[in-house]
Write an enzyme that holds these catalytic residues in place. Structure first.
Site, PDB file in Angstrom:
ATOM      1  CB  THR A 120       4.029   0.527   3.080  1.00 30.66           C
ATOM      2  OG1 THR A 120       3.943   0.137   1.613  1.00 30.66           O
ATOM      3  CG2 THR A 120       2.713   0.338   3.901  1.00 30.66           C
ATOM      4  CG  HIS A 140     -22.159   6.959  15.461  1.00 30.87           C
ATOM      5  ND1 HIS A 140     -22.689   6.045  14.620  1.00 30.87           N
ATOM      6  CD2 HIS A 140     -22.090   8.268  14.825  1.00 30.87           C
ATOM      7  CE1 HIS A 140     -22.868   6.833  13.416  1.00 30.87           C
ATOM      8  NE2 HIS A 140     -22.744   8.052  13.507  1.00 30.87           N
ATOM      9  N   PRO A 181       0.856  -1.074   0.025  1.00 26.62           N
ATOM     10  CG  PRO A 181      -0.500  -1.392   1.907  1.00 26.62           C
ATOM     11  CD  PRO A 181       0.613  -2.135   1.233  1.00 26.62           C
ATOM     12  CG  ASP A 240     -23.208   7.835   9.812  1.00 22.28           C
ATOM     13  OD1 ASP A 240     -21.835   7.780   9.857  1.00 22.28           O
ATOM     14  OD2 ASP A 240     -23.876   8.453  10.653  1.00 22.28           O
ATOM     15  CG  HIS A 298     -25.242  11.623  13.972  1.00 22.76           C
ATOM     16  ND1 HIS A 298     -26.282  11.280  13.128  1.00 22.76           N
ATOM     17  CD2 HIS A 298     -24.147  10.870  14.009  1.00 22.76           C
ATOM     18  CE1 HIS A 298     -25.807  10.572  12.243  1.00 22.76           C
ATOM     19  NE2 HIS A 298     -24.395  10.240  12.642  1.00 22.76           N
ATOM     20  CD  GLU A 299     -20.957  12.392  15.699  1.00 24.22           C
ATOM     21  OE1 GLU A 299     -20.256  11.113  16.125  1.00 24.22           O
ATOM     22  OE2 GLU A 299     -21.248  12.720  14.664  1.00 24.22           O
TER      23      GLU A 299
HETATM   24  P1  ATP Z   1       4.232   5.395  -2.614  1.00 22.50           P
HETATM   25  O1  ATP Z   1       3.730   4.111  -2.792  1.00 22.50           O
HETATM   26  O2  ATP Z   1       3.202   6.333  -2.249  1.00 22.50           O
HETATM   27  O3  ATP Z   1       5.335   5.888  -3.350  1.00 22.50           O
HETATM   28  P2  ATP Z   1       6.076   4.268  -0.617  1.00 22.50           P
HETATM   29  O4  ATP Z   1       5.651   2.919  -0.249  1.00 22.50           O
HETATM   30  O5  ATP Z   1       7.164   4.516  -1.811  1.00 22.50           O
HETATM   31  O6  ATP Z   1       4.860   5.119  -1.191  1.00 22.50           O
HETATM   32  P3  ATP Z   1       7.939   5.923   0.962  1.00 22.50           P
HETATM   33  O7  ATP Z   1       8.075   6.879  -0.016  1.00 22.50           O
HETATM   34  O8  ATP Z   1       9.085   4.860   1.064  1.00 22.50           O
HETATM   35  O9  ATP Z   1       6.584   5.182   0.823  1.00 22.50           O
HETATM   36  O10 ATP Z   1       7.465   6.557   2.513  1.00 22.50           O
HETATM   37  C1  ATP Z   1       7.105   7.640   2.841  1.00 22.50           C
HETATM   38  C2  ATP Z   1       7.678   8.059   4.005  1.00 22.50           C
HETATM   39  O11 ATP Z   1       7.447   7.491   4.813  1.00 22.50           O
HETATM   40  C3  ATP Z   1       9.275   7.702   3.921  1.00 22.50           C
HETATM   41  O12 ATP Z   1      10.114   9.054   3.587  1.00 22.50           O
HETATM   42  C4  ATP Z   1       9.566   7.380   5.331  1.00 22.50           C
HETATM   43  O13 ATP Z   1       9.853   8.676   6.037  1.00 22.50           O
HETATM   44  C5  ATP Z   1       8.275   6.906   6.070  1.00 22.50           C
HETATM   45  N1  ATP Z   1       8.539   5.614   6.380  1.00 22.50           N
HETATM   46  C6  ATP Z   1       7.605   4.611   5.613  1.00 22.50           C
HETATM   47  N2  ATP Z   1       8.058   3.412   6.116  1.00 22.50           N
HETATM   48  C7  ATP Z   1       8.744   3.421   6.806  1.00 22.50           C
HETATM   49  C8  ATP Z   1       9.563   2.415   7.617  1.00 22.50           C
HETATM   50  N3  ATP Z   1       9.494   1.238   7.589  1.00 22.50           N
HETATM   51  N4  ATP Z   1      10.573   2.909   8.458  1.00 22.50           N
HETATM   52  C9  ATP Z   1      10.828   4.571   8.708  1.00 22.50           C
HETATM   53  N5  ATP Z   1      10.173   5.227   7.897  1.00 22.50           N
HETATM   54  C10 ATP Z   1       9.272   4.667   6.944  1.00 22.50           C
END
Ligand code: ATP
Length: 636
Positions: free
Chosen positions: A224, A445, A221, A517, A441-442
Site C-alpha cells: 500500500t 457461476h 496491508p 469453490d 461450470h462457469e
Molecule cells: P510491504 O508491506 O510489502 O513492504 P509497502 O506497503 O511498503 O509493502 P511499497 O513497497 O511502499 O509498499 O510499495 C510498492 C510499490 O507500490 C511502490 O514502489 C510504489 O511504486 C507503488 N505504490 C504503492 N502505493 C503507492 C501510492 N500511494 N502512490 C504511488 N505509488 C504507490
C-alpha cells in the site's frame, strides 16, 4: 611502503627492470637464419648431398647444409614474404612413424651425425620451478594478512562486516521521493507532516518544553506504499534516510542483531537530523516469551536492543524512527508504549479515486493513447493496492511493446488487468468433453450471479485456462465495499456453488473442478459463524476458529477456546449455511436450465465473454428465481 605485499611487488618489478636494462645495453647477437623445412624436403636435400651435419635431439632434427642453400617459399614452413635468403642451417621434425632407413642414408651420404639426450632443465630452471609454489603460497599469505590488518586485526574484517547494520542510506540528492510521488493517502500525509516540520525546525517544538514523538508505526496491508511514504517523508524533510528491513538484523550468530541495531542508531545520530526506517518490523518485534523459537533467542536480544535504543535518544538527537508492519497485532506491547512507537499511522487500501491518482503517478512518463480512461481503470480494479497497480501499468507497457505500437492503449490495460486478476493464460490442451464441463461450470457461476439480487455484476467469463483454474468467472463490485451484509455473503456462497450445481444439473454427477469453490465456501461460512457472529444459534459470540495463528501465519487445529459442544454446534451451523446456499444454487440452475445451456454454448463458441457481451446475451431472457429454497436476499 610498510606493506610486505607491496615490497614483494617492488622486488619483482626491480628484477624485471634490471633484465630489460641489461638487454638494452648488451643486445643479443642477431641469430643465423634457420630454415624450418618439412621432413620430405630434408630427405630430398640429403639425397642430393646438400646436408653436412645433423643433430638429433628428441623428435627434433637440425643441422647444417654443405653450402648456403636458397630455398623457395613453398619449401619453407616459416617463409618470410618478400625476402630471398640463403640458409646455412635447417630444422625439421622427425615423423612419429619410425624411418628405419634414415641412419643408413645418413652414413651413405657421409653426414656427421650427433645424437643428444632430450633437453633437460638446467639447474637454475629446476631451482626456479621448485621455488614457484612457495612464492605463490607466501604471496597469498602476505596478501590476506595485509587485508586483515587493514580491517583491524585477525578476523577483524569478518566481525566488522557482521556488526555493520547493512542499512541502505539514501542521501537528500539521491533519488529523492516527495509527497508528490505518493498518490492519495491524505490523512497519513497530514499526520506525518509533523515530522517534517520538526526535522526542519526542531527548536519550534522543543523551546516550549514539548517532547516530540520519536517513533511512528506505519500500519497497512502489503504494497500500500508504506516504504514509499517513509522515503517521501525523508525527501520532504530533506534529511538522510536509513532504510533497513528488520529481517536483515538477524544473522546466525547470537549478538549480531543487537550490534547491528546499535550501529544503525549510531550512524543515524552521526548524520542527524535523519530518519531511520525499519521495514517489516514484525520480523523482530513479535511479542516476547511466546515459546516459539526458544525463550531467549537472538530475535529477543535484537528487540531488547531496539527498545533500549528507542529510549536512549537525548532531546538533542534529531532522529525520527519510522517502522512499517502488516501485523501490528503481533507486536510486543513494549514497542507500542509511549516514548517508542506510540503513533500509529494507518496506510489504507486505496479507494477508486486514490487508485486513479496512483495510476496517474505511474503513467506520468508513458505515452498513452486517447482511448485510455484512467478513471475507468481505477473503478474496475477494486482491491488492488499501489504495488498491484504499478505492476499492472508496467505489464500494460510490456504488452504494448510486444505489439510494437507507439502508445499504450486501453486494450493493453485490460489485458494487463486480466493477467493480474485471473492469472496468466495457459496453453493447455483440453478434450471437448472437458471444455464442455468447464463451460457449464462457469456458465453456472455467471447465471447464478446474474439472477441473485445484490450480487456483484459479472465482469468476465472465460474457458481459457488461467493460473491454476481451467476457467474463470469474474465478478466486480460497482463500488468499493467496506461492509458486507449477511445476505450478500450468503449470496456469494450461492454463486460459488453455482458451478458445481450446474455440472450436476447437466451431467448428473459432480467433478473435481469445484475443489477451490468448496474451499472458499467453507472458509467464508466458518468466518461468518465463528468470527462475525452471523449464526443465530451461537449468538453474538466470536470464536478463534478459522483465524490464522499470529506467529505461524496459518491455522492451528488445536487452538480451541470453546467446548466440544460448541464445536459441534459450529460444525452444524457451517453445514446448514452451506447446505442452504447449495439448495438455492441448485434451484436457480434448475429453474433456468435453458438459459444455462444457451450460455454454456455461447461460452464454448466465444471462449471469453466480457461484461458487455454478457449483458447483451442476457437482455430479454426470462430468468426465474425459485420461490422455494432461496432465502430472501433483499436488495443489498
Ligand atoms: P510491504 O508491506 O510489502 O513492504 P509497502 O506497503 O511498503 O509493502 P511499497 O513497497 O511502499 O509498499 O510499495 C510498492 C510499490 O507500490 C511502490 O514502489 C510504489 O511504486 C507503488 N505504490 C504503492 N502505493 C503507492 C501510492 N500511494 N502512490 C504511488 N505509488 C504507490
Amino acid at each position: 611502503m610498510k606493506n610486505p605485499w607491496y615490497r614483494f611487488l617492488l622486488f619483482i618489478v626491480l628484477i624485471l627492470g634490471t633484465n630489460i636494462i641489461f638487454l638494452l645495453i648488451f643486445p643479443a647477437e642477431p641469430p643465423e637464419p634457420v630454415a624450418e623445412i618439412a621432413y620430405s624436403v630434408f630427405k630430398e636435400k640429403l639425397e642430393s648431398d646438400q646436408v653436412a651435419t645433423v643433430v638429433m635431439q628428441g623428435d627434433e632434427l637440425s643441422g647444417h647444409f654443405v653450402d648456403g642453400v636458397s630455398l623457395p617459399a613453398n619449401q619453407l614452413l616459416n617463409p618470410r614474404p618478400g625476402e630471398e635468403l640463403l640458409f646455412s642451417r635447417f630444422r625439421t621434425t622427425l615423423p612419429p612413424v619410425e624411418d628405419p632407413e634414415l641412419l643408413a642414408q645418413l652414413q651413405q651420404h657421409e653426414v656427421l651425425v650427433e645424437a643428444r639426450r632430450a633437453a633437460e632443465p638446467s639447474l637454475l630452471e629446476k631451482f626456479l620451478i621448485a621455488l614457484l609454489p612457495w612464492v605463490l603460497i607466501v604471496g597469498v599469505w602476505v596478501y590476506f594478512m595485509s587485508k586483515m590488518r587493514q580491517q583491524g586485526g585477525m578476523g577483524g574484517g569478518l566481525l566488522t562486516k557482521f556488526k555493520k547494520s547493512g542499512a541502505q542510506l539514501y542521501s537528500q540528492q539521491q533519488s529523492r521521493v516527495t509527497f508528490e510521488d505518493v498518490a492519495g493517502l491524505r490523512e497519513a500525509k497530514q499526520e506525518l507532516q509533523e515530522i517534517i516540520i520538526y526535522l526542519r525546525e526542531p527548536l519550534k517544538f522543543t523551546k516550549l518544553g514539548g517532547k516530540v514523538p520519536r517513533g511512528f508505526l506505519l500500519v497497512g496491508p502489503p504494497g500500500t506504499g508504506k516504504t514509499l511514504m517513509a522515503r517521501a517523508v525523508a525527501g520532504e524533510a530533506e534529511v538522510p534516510f536509513f532504510s533497513i528491513s528488520a529481517s536483515q538484523f538477524i544473522e546466525m550468530f547470537v549478538g549480531v542483531g543487537a550490534s547491528r541495531v546499535r550501529d544503525l542508531f549510531e550512524n543515524a545520530k552521526k548524520n542527524a537530523p535523519s530518519i531511520i526506517f525499519v521495514d517489516e518490523l514484525d520480523a523482530v518485534g513479535r511479542a516476547r516469551g511466546t515459546g516459539l523459537g526458544g525463550g531467549h533467542d537472538e530475535r529477543e536480544q535484537t528487540l531488547n536492543q531496539l527498545l533500549s535504543e528507542l529510549d536512549g535518544f537525548t532531546p538533542h538527537d534529531e532522529v525520527i524512527v519510522l517502522a512499517a508492519t502488516n501485523r501490528p497485532d503481533v507486536l510486543d506491547t513494549a514497542l507500542l508504549r509511549p516514548g517508542r512507537f506510540d503513533r500509529q499511522v494507518v496506510i489504507e487500501r486505496p479507494d477508486w479515486r486514490d487508485r486513479g491518482a496512483i495510476l496517474e503517478v505511474h503513467t506520468r512518463n508513458m505515452p498513452l493513447a486517447d482511448d485510455v480512461a484512467l478513471e475507468v481503470i481505477a473503478k474496475g480494479t477494486p482491491g488492488m493496492v499501489g504495488a498491484d497497480l504499478q505492476g499492472m501499468v508496467n505489464e500494460a507497457a510490456l504488452i504494448a511493446a510486444r505489439e510494437d505500437v507507439e502508445q499504450v492503449a486501453m486494450r493493453h490495460f485490460e489485458k494487463a488487468k486480466d493477467r493480474q486478476y485471473l492469472g496468466m493464460e495457459r496453453q493447455l490442451i483440453m478434450t471437448d468433453e472437458e471444455r464442455k464441463i468447464t463451460a457449464v461450470h462457469e456458465a453456472g457461476h455467471a447465471l447464478v450471479a446474474h439472477c441473485l439480487p445484490g450480487a456483484d455484476p459479472v465482469h468476465k467469463i472465460t474457458v481459457i485456462p488461467r493460473g491454476q483454474a481451467l476457467g474463470v468467472t469474474q465478478q466486480l463490485p460497482e463500488d468499493d465495499r467496506y461492509h458486507f451484509r449477511f445476505s450478500y455473503l450468503l449470496g456469494r456462497m450461492v454463486v460459488m456453488l453455482g458451478g458445481r450445481c450446474a455440472e450436476k444439473e447437466f451431467f448428473g454427477e459432480f467433478s473435481t473442478g469445484a475443489q477451490n469453490d468448496l474451499k472458499q465456501v467453507m472458509d467464508l461460512a466458518e468466518k461468518m459463524v465463528c468470527q462475525w457472529g452471523m449464526s443465530e444459534r451461537l449468538g453474538p459470540l466470536s470464536y478463534s476458529r478459522g483465524e490464522e495463528h499470529p506467529f505461524l501465519g496459518m491455522k492451528l487445529a488445536s487452538d480451541k477456546t470453546f467446548s466440544e459442544r460448541t464445536a459441534w454446534i459450529i460444525d452444524q451451523e457451517i453445514k446448514e449455511m452451506v447446505q442452504t446456499a447449495e439448495t438455492c444454487a441448485a434451484g436457480v440452475v434448475a429453474a433456468n436450465h435453458d438459459v444455462l445451456e444457451a450460455l454454456a454454448k455461447k461460452l464454448l463458441e466465444e471462449e471469453t465473454i466480457d461484461r458487455e457481451l454478457f449483458k447483451t446475451f442476457m437482455d430479454g431472457r426470462q430468468l426465474v428465481l425459485p420461490e422455494e429454497g432461496c432465502p430472501d436476499f433483499g436488495n443489498t
